[in-house]
Enzyme design. Structure first.
Site, PDB file in Angstrom:
ATOM      1  N   HIS A 218      50.063  65.221  29.954  1.00 56.55           N
ATOM      2  CA  HIS A 218      49.023  66.196  30.261  1.00 56.55           C
ATOM      3  C   HIS A 218      48.109  65.731  31.401  1.00 56.55           C
ATOM      4  O   HIS A 218      47.882  64.544  31.591  1.00 56.55           O
ATOM      5  CB  HIS A 218      48.192  66.516  29.008  1.00 56.55           C
ATOM      6  CG  HIS A 218      47.606  65.315  28.329  1.00 56.55           C
ATOM      7  ND1 HIS A 218      47.092  65.354  27.052  1.00 56.55           N
ATOM      8  CD2 HIS A 218      47.441  64.027  28.727  1.00 56.55           C
ATOM      9  CE1 HIS A 218      46.633  64.164  26.713  1.00 56.55           C
ATOM     10  NE2 HIS A 218      46.843  63.347  27.711  1.00 56.55           N
ATOM     11  N   ASN A 219      47.632  66.702  32.171  1.00 53.14           N
ATOM     12  CA  ASN A 219      46.680  66.501  33.278  1.00 53.14           C
ATOM     13  C   ASN A 219      47.287  65.802  34.491  1.00 53.14           C
ATOM     14  O   ASN A 219      46.556  65.462  35.433  1.00 53.14           O
ATOM     15  CB  ASN A 219      45.448  65.706  32.823  1.00 53.14           C
ATOM     16  CG  ASN A 219      44.862  66.216  31.526  1.00 53.14           C
ATOM     17  OD1 ASN A 219      44.727  67.416  31.330  1.00 53.14           O
ATOM     18  ND2 ASN A 219      44.540  65.304  30.617  1.00 53.14           N
TER      19      ASN A 219
END
Length: 302
Positions: A218-219
């Protein structure tokens, strides 16, 4: 698979054809050659063992008797082969398979192909001529650009691990409200996972190619024209700048930045930033006896 004449292939590549104007109905390697097929060779090669007829894209003329063999000399045989294979392949018929499940408020541009068992959740946007292969899952709010390919059983937009411990010792996970944004001309292989952002989006830039079984946490933000080989693992919040290369089985610690044009070798464990243009790699496999000698010498300072 379509049929092509050797003369049409030469014309498409803008080079001359040497040998008969064959009809090409498929491809084969030069290690297991088959008549009536297309192959390529980057280095020196010998034509004596090849079947007739066959068309070879090569960077140099062959040694040995080449009568009955068609040859196209080009400085980049592999790239030429890839270009011609696209014309040999029968075009993918756009459309949505009967077993695919499409959520609400999904935007599907013209020319999109969605395979059997695909799940498209709500509010997804898919650009023109993109292909979603068998069994893939596209999570809510994801954005996929034009002419991209999402491989079989790949998951786009899963939630990553963002756990914390509560006062009573229980583990809780932070809900992820970001999305995934994938650019144009992106290739993502089979069995990959691309985690949605916690708040901001996870991003994959235009013309980036990702092999099978890659995990993107994620991110993470991946730039344009990057190459990430199979079974690599990118922990959360990793930044990969434009034209970086990550080879097979490498692992990147969360928050690491890989600079533009940098290369990460096979199996490397990267726990620090890599500067633009830099190459980092792990040690290759060595005999256990040599490893034991190395440890012994290091221990005693010899």
């Amino acid at each position: 698979m379509n049929e092509l004449r050797a003369s049409d292939i030469a014309r498409a590549l803008g080079v001359a054809l040497s040998g008969p104007d064959l009809v090409i109905r498929g491809v084969s390697s030069l290690s297991i050659p088959r008549a009536g097929t297309l192959s390529f060779r980057i280095n020196a090669w010998d034509a004596r063992h090849l079947p007739r007829p066959i068309l070879v894209l090569a960077s140099a003329t062959p040694s040995g008797e080449a009568e009955g063999i068609s040859v196209i000399i080009t400085p980049h045989p592999r790239q030429a082969y890839a270009h011609i294979v696209e014309q040999l392949l029968a075009p993918t018929v756009p459309g949505i398979a009967s077993s695919a499940l499409i959520g609400n408020s999904v935007t599907i541009a013209p020319g999109v192909s969605i395979g059997e068992g695909v799940i498209i959740e709500d509010d997804v946007q898919i650009g023109e001529n993109t292909r979603i292969e068998t069994g893939a899952l596209i999570g809510r709010g994801s954005r996929i650009g034009a002419r991209s390919r999402i491989g079989a059983r790949t998951v786009i937009g899963n939630e990553g691990l963002g756990s914390f411990e509560t006062a009573d010792g229980q583990l809780r996970n932070v809900r992820h409200l970001g999305n995934v944004r994938i650019g144009d001309d992106v290739e993502i292989g089979a069995l990959c996972a691309v985690g949605r952002g916690t708040i901001d989006d996870t991003v994959i830039g235009n013309n980036t190619h990702i092999g099978p079984q890659v995990n993107i946490g994620h991110n993470s933000v991946i730039g344009m024209r990057c190459q990430i080989a199979g079974r690599s693992h990118l922990s959360g919040s990793v930044v990969i700048e434009d034209e970086a290369k990550l080879w097979a089985n490498c692992t990147l610690k969360d928050g690491v930045r890989i600079g533009a044009g940098a290369t990460v070798g096979m199996g490397a464990l990267v726990n620090h930033d890599v500067l633009p243009g830099q190459t980092v790699a792990t040690l290759p496999a060595i005999r256990l006896q040599k490893l034991a000698q190395f440890v012994h010498n290091f221990k005693w300072g010899r």
